[in-house]
Design an enzyme around this catalytic site. Structure first.
Site, PDB file in Angstrom:
ATOM      1  N   HIS A 162       0.788  -1.238   0.000  1.00 16.72           N
ATOM      2  CA  HIS A 162       0.000   0.000   0.000  1.00 16.72           C
ATOM      3  C   HIS A 162       0.818   1.285   0.000  1.00 16.72           C
ATOM      4  CE1 HIS A 162       0.799   0.037   4.351  1.00 16.72           C
ATOM      5  NE2 HIS A 162       0.500   1.318   4.307  1.00 16.72           N
TER       6      HIS A 162
HETATM    7  C1  UD1 Z   1      -2.231   5.976   5.226  1.00 12.21           C
HETATM    8  C2  UD1 Z   1      -0.993   6.529   5.904  1.00 12.21           C
HETATM    9  C3  UD1 Z   1       0.077   5.455   5.967  1.00 12.21           C
HETATM   10  C4  UD1 Z   1      -0.451   4.182   6.596  1.00 12.21           C
HETATM   11  C5  UD1 Z   1      -1.740   3.755   5.926  1.00 12.21           C
HETATM   12  C6  UD1 Z   1      -2.342   2.605   6.681  1.00 12.21           C
HETATM   13  C7  UD1 Z   1      -0.545   8.927   5.554  1.00 12.21           C
HETATM   14  C8  UD1 Z   1       0.270   9.922   4.830  1.00 12.21           C
HETATM   15  N1  UD1 Z   1      -0.426   7.654   5.146  1.00 12.21           N
HETATM   16  O1  UD1 Z   1      -1.867   5.646   3.892  1.00 12.21           O
HETATM   17  O2  UD1 Z   1       1.159   5.924   6.746  1.00 12.21           O
HETATM   18  O3  UD1 Z   1       0.524   3.186   6.446  1.00 12.21           O
HETATM   19  O4  UD1 Z   1      -2.683   4.829   5.924  1.00 12.21           O
HETATM   20  O5  UD1 Z   1      -3.229   1.880   5.932  1.00 12.21           O
HETATM   21  O6  UD1 Z   1      -1.263   9.294   6.459  1.00 12.21           O
HETATM   22  N2  UD1 Z   1      -8.872   4.940   0.230  1.00 12.21           N
HETATM   23  C9  UD1 Z   1     -10.112   4.367   0.054  1.00 12.21           C
HETATM   24  N3  UD1 Z   1     -10.854   4.092   1.170  1.00 12.21           N
HETATM   25  C10 UD1 Z   1     -10.453   4.358   2.423  1.00 12.21           C
HETATM   26  C11 UD1 Z   1      -9.195   4.956   2.579  1.00 12.21           C
HETATM   27  C12 UD1 Z   1      -8.413   5.234   1.491  1.00 12.21           C
HETATM   28  O7  UD1 Z   1     -10.532   4.102  -1.069  1.00 12.21           O
HETATM   29  O8  UD1 Z   1     -11.180   4.063   3.383  1.00 12.21           O
HETATM   30  C13 UD1 Z   1      -8.035   5.183  -0.960  1.00 12.21           C
HETATM   31  C14 UD1 Z   1      -8.292   6.562  -1.597  1.00 12.21           C
HETATM   32  O9  UD1 Z   1      -8.138   6.390  -2.974  1.00 12.21           O
HETATM   33  C15 UD1 Z   1      -7.147   7.380  -1.045  1.00 12.21           C
HETATM   34  C16 UD1 Z   1      -6.018   6.348  -0.958  1.00 12.21           C
HETATM   35  O10 UD1 Z   1      -6.660   5.139  -0.588  1.00 12.21           O
HETATM   36  O11 UD1 Z   1      -6.799   8.457  -1.859  1.00 12.21           O
HETATM   37  C17 UD1 Z   1      -4.947   6.681   0.037  1.00 12.21           C
HETATM   38  O12 UD1 Z   1      -5.509   6.864   1.343  1.00 12.21           O
HETATM   39  P1  UD1 Z   1      -4.725   7.753   2.438  1.00 12.21           P
HETATM   40  O13 UD1 Z   1      -5.422   7.665   3.730  1.00 12.21           O
HETATM   41  O14 UD1 Z   1      -4.427   9.100   1.896  1.00 12.21           O
HETATM   42  O15 UD1 Z   1      -3.322   7.045   2.541  1.00 12.21           O
HETATM   43  P2  UD1 Z   1      -2.980   5.520   2.782  1.00 12.21           P
HETATM   44  O16 UD1 Z   1      -2.260   5.007   1.592  1.00 12.21           O
HETATM   45  O17 UD1 Z   1      -4.161   4.791   3.280  1.00 12.21           O
HETATM   46  N1  UDP Z   2      -4.439  -5.273   8.549  1.00 13.33           N
HETATM   47  C1  UDP Z   2      -5.730  -5.763   8.603  1.00 13.33           C
HETATM   48  N2  UDP Z   2      -6.333  -6.113   7.429  1.00 13.33           N
HETATM   49  C2  UDP Z   2      -5.717  -6.006   6.230  1.00 13.33           C
HETATM   50  C3  UDP Z   2      -4.398  -5.504   6.185  1.00 13.33           C
HETATM   51  C4  UDP Z   2      -3.785  -5.128   7.366  1.00 13.33           C
HETATM   52  O1  UDP Z   2      -6.309  -5.896   9.683  1.00 13.33           O
HETATM   53  O2  UDP Z   2      -6.338  -6.349   5.199  1.00 13.33           O
HETATM   54  C5  UDP Z   2      -3.785  -4.884   9.806  1.00 13.33           C
HETATM   55  C6  UDP Z   2      -2.434  -5.531  10.030  1.00 13.33           C
HETATM   56  O3  UDP Z   2      -2.582  -6.786  10.651  1.00 13.33           O
HETATM   57  C7  UDP Z   2      -1.730  -4.508  10.899  1.00 13.33           C
HETATM   58  C8  UDP Z   2      -2.280  -3.196  10.410  1.00 13.33           C
HETATM   59  O4  UDP Z   2      -3.493  -3.498   9.732  1.00 13.33           O
HETATM   60  O5  UDP Z   2      -2.081  -4.671  12.259  1.00 13.33           O
HETATM   61  C9  UDP Z   2      -1.307  -2.576   9.459  1.00 13.33           C
HETATM   62  O6  UDP Z   2      -1.932  -1.582   8.726  1.00 13.33           O
HETATM   63  P1  UDP Z   2      -1.366  -1.056   7.345  1.00 13.33           P
HETATM   64  O7  UDP Z   2      -0.555  -2.104   6.682  1.00 13.33           O
HETATM   65  O8  UDP Z   2      -2.513  -0.511   6.605  1.00 13.33           O
HETATM   66  O9  UDP Z   2      -0.490   0.195   7.779  1.00 13.33           O
HETATM   67  P2  UDP Z   2       0.975   0.425   8.384  1.00 13.33           P
HETATM   68  O10 UDP Z   2       1.190  -0.483   9.524  1.00 13.33           O
HETATM   69  O11 UDP Z   2       1.948   0.209   7.269  1.00 13.33           O
HETATM   70  O12 UDP Z   2       0.956   1.860   8.751  1.00 13.33           O
END
Ligand code: UD1
Ligand code: UDP
Length: 390
Positions: free
Chosen positions: A222
């Site tokens: 991601h």
């Molecule tokens: C965010 C965090 C990242 C974390 C991740 C956990 C920042 C800068 N990044 O990244 O550190 O590892 O969350 O998962 O804060 N989207 C959906 N539905 C949702 C949420 C997101 O469709 O419920 C899609 C949208 O297209 C959005 C994209 O995901 O633009 C990115 O979402 P965003 O929250 O900006 O960043 P993450 O990649 O989720």
């Molecule tokens: N996780 C989850 N379902 C998923 C993917 C991840 O419950 O489909 C959990 C995972 O076990 C971990 C946390 O989400 O506890 C990690 O989140 P993510 O990878 O989105 O973000 P990061 O840790 O890189 O910020």
């Protein structure tokens, strides 16, 4: 004695999961002493990225949902700061609790510190030393706005000292006289607590996906560096597909919506190819209990997630990290996680190395005793000079 009123700021999936450890410890050990208000920024909003965790992990529904949603970083963070500031004016808490390094963390740090509320940062001190990674700036700003900083690892604690934080500071603690602690990792608390429950509550989950224990690898992707550049995303997935076919192993991929969007809009033919491949199972994001089962029963993990890297260690699984650097450096030093970036040759080399591994690897206890949330809450109480309960 009045209760400590704590505002808990969450927004992204891993923060909701982390908040469950704090909620649970408050209910179990600190009820009557600490009350929590949950503010959800709305950064993650799909059911499987947010609600599922509140339901499954028994966290109180958010008292406030700012409904910010997705946007460019500046705009998204600005909307969060505005919303959090309003809540702080209304609630007048004793302190604000932040998790990790997302834009929700940054917004909480800015809004609270500007209003002189003590900020408490869980997962302080983690550094990738790559400021082009959006999370790195969020970490640095959040740490330097905090009054209590809880570092989950030795490396994180040392990073804080390297940035001028002094372990010898004594109370009263303030933003100018902050206190740093070496704790464990709050996600280890969660893994210990939920692993048994996952087996009981989701006993048929692997069967439903036709997965056989130890005969599949778990993949999550991601990071913006992997999802937004289609050349990179294409290389990773083409390499993994070829390896799965060559080694006759299934790759199960609960993909983040961001990755699905990139695949469907920019790499349509690869997406079709993957969905028709017998060795690849692309599925929507799963719940935490389901994720625990996938982690616990797989042969190896391939990920760019911070949380999943650590969970590979909790479940004693080798881990290929689709990044050039990691904040969880002890995993790499231990030899059980390998940094491969998005380089096809390195992915291939480490995959072939790990997939048929015969020698058991060593997984020392880097992440505490599973009571990190209790430790943190006790220190919060002490800061407000309430009687310690532990
Ligand atoms: C965010 C965090 C990242 C974390 C991740 C956990 C920042 C800068 N990044 O990244 O550190 O590892 O969350 O998962 O804060 N989207 C959906 N539905 C949702 C949420 C997101 O469709 O419920 C899609 C949208 O297209 C959005 C994209 O995901 O633009 C990115 O979402 P965003 O929250 O900006 O960043 P993450 O990649 O989720
Ligand atoms: N996780 C989850 N379902 C998923 C993917 C991840 O419950 O489909 C959990 C995972 O076990 C971990 C946390 O989400 O506890 C990690 O989140 P993510 O990878 O989105 O973000 P990061 O840790 O890189 O910020």
């Amino acid at each position: 004695m009045p209760q400590i009123k704590l505002i808990n700021i969450v927004g992204a999936r891993p923060q909701i999961i982390k908040a469950s450890a704090i909620s649970r410890a408050i209910r179990k050990h600190f009820s009557g002493k600490i009350s929590e208000i949950i503010v959800h920024t709305g950064q993650h909003y799909d059911k499987e990225m947010s609600d599922v965790f509140f339901d499954e992990l028994e966290i109180h529904k958010p008292h406030y949902n700012l409904g910010v949603g997705s946007a460019r970083h500046g705009r998204q963070t600005a909307m969060m700061i505005t919303g959090i500031e309003d809540v702080l004016f209304d609630e007048k808490p004793d302190c604000v609790l932040l998790y990790g390094d997302t834009n929700s963390t940054l917004a909480g740090a800015v809004a609270a510190s500007k209003l002189h509320y003590p900020v408490i940062h869980i997962e302080a001190g983690l550094r990738s030393f790559n400021k082009t990674m959006p999370e790195e700036l969020n970490r640095i700003i959040s740490d330097h706005s905090s009054t209590l900083l809880f570092a989950p690892t030795n490396a994180a604690f040392k990073n804080l000292i390297g940035e001028g934080f002094k372990p010898e500071n004594s109370p009263p603690y303030t933003i100018d006289n902050p206190k740093i602690y070496l704790t464990g990792d709050i996600m280890y608390d969660n893994t210990l607590f939920f692993a048994g429950l996952a087996e009981k509550k989701k006993s048929t989950f692997l069967e439903q996906l036709s997965l056989v224990r130890n005969e599949y690898a778990l993949v999550t992707i991601h990071r913006d560096s992997n999802t937004d550049d289609i050349v990179v995303l294409n290389e990773i997935l083409v390499t993994l597909k070829a390896l799965a076919e060559e080694k006759n192993i299934v790759l199960v991929m609960p993909l983040h919506p961001r990755t699905i969007v990139s695949l469907k809009t920019k790499l349509k033919s690869l997406y079709d190819d993957l969905t028709h491949c017998d060795h690849i199972k692309i599925i929507p994001p799963v719940s935490f209990l389901e994720m625990i089962l996938l982690e616990k029963n797989c042969r190896l993990i391939i990920t760019d997630s911070g949380g999943v890297q650590k969970e590979s260690h909790f479940f004693k699984k080798p881990c290929i990290v689709l990044r050039k650097e990691t904040e969880w450096i002890e995993l790499v030093n231990n030899g059980t996680a390998k940094l491969v970036g998005a380089d096809p040759e390195r992915i291939r080399f480490e995959f072939l190395n790990f997939v048929d591994l015969m020698i058991p690897l060593d997984y020392p206890g880097f992440y505490g005793d599973g009571k990190t949330a209790e430790f943190i809450l006790n220190e919060i109480l002490l800061m407000f000079e309430k009687e310690s309960v532990l």
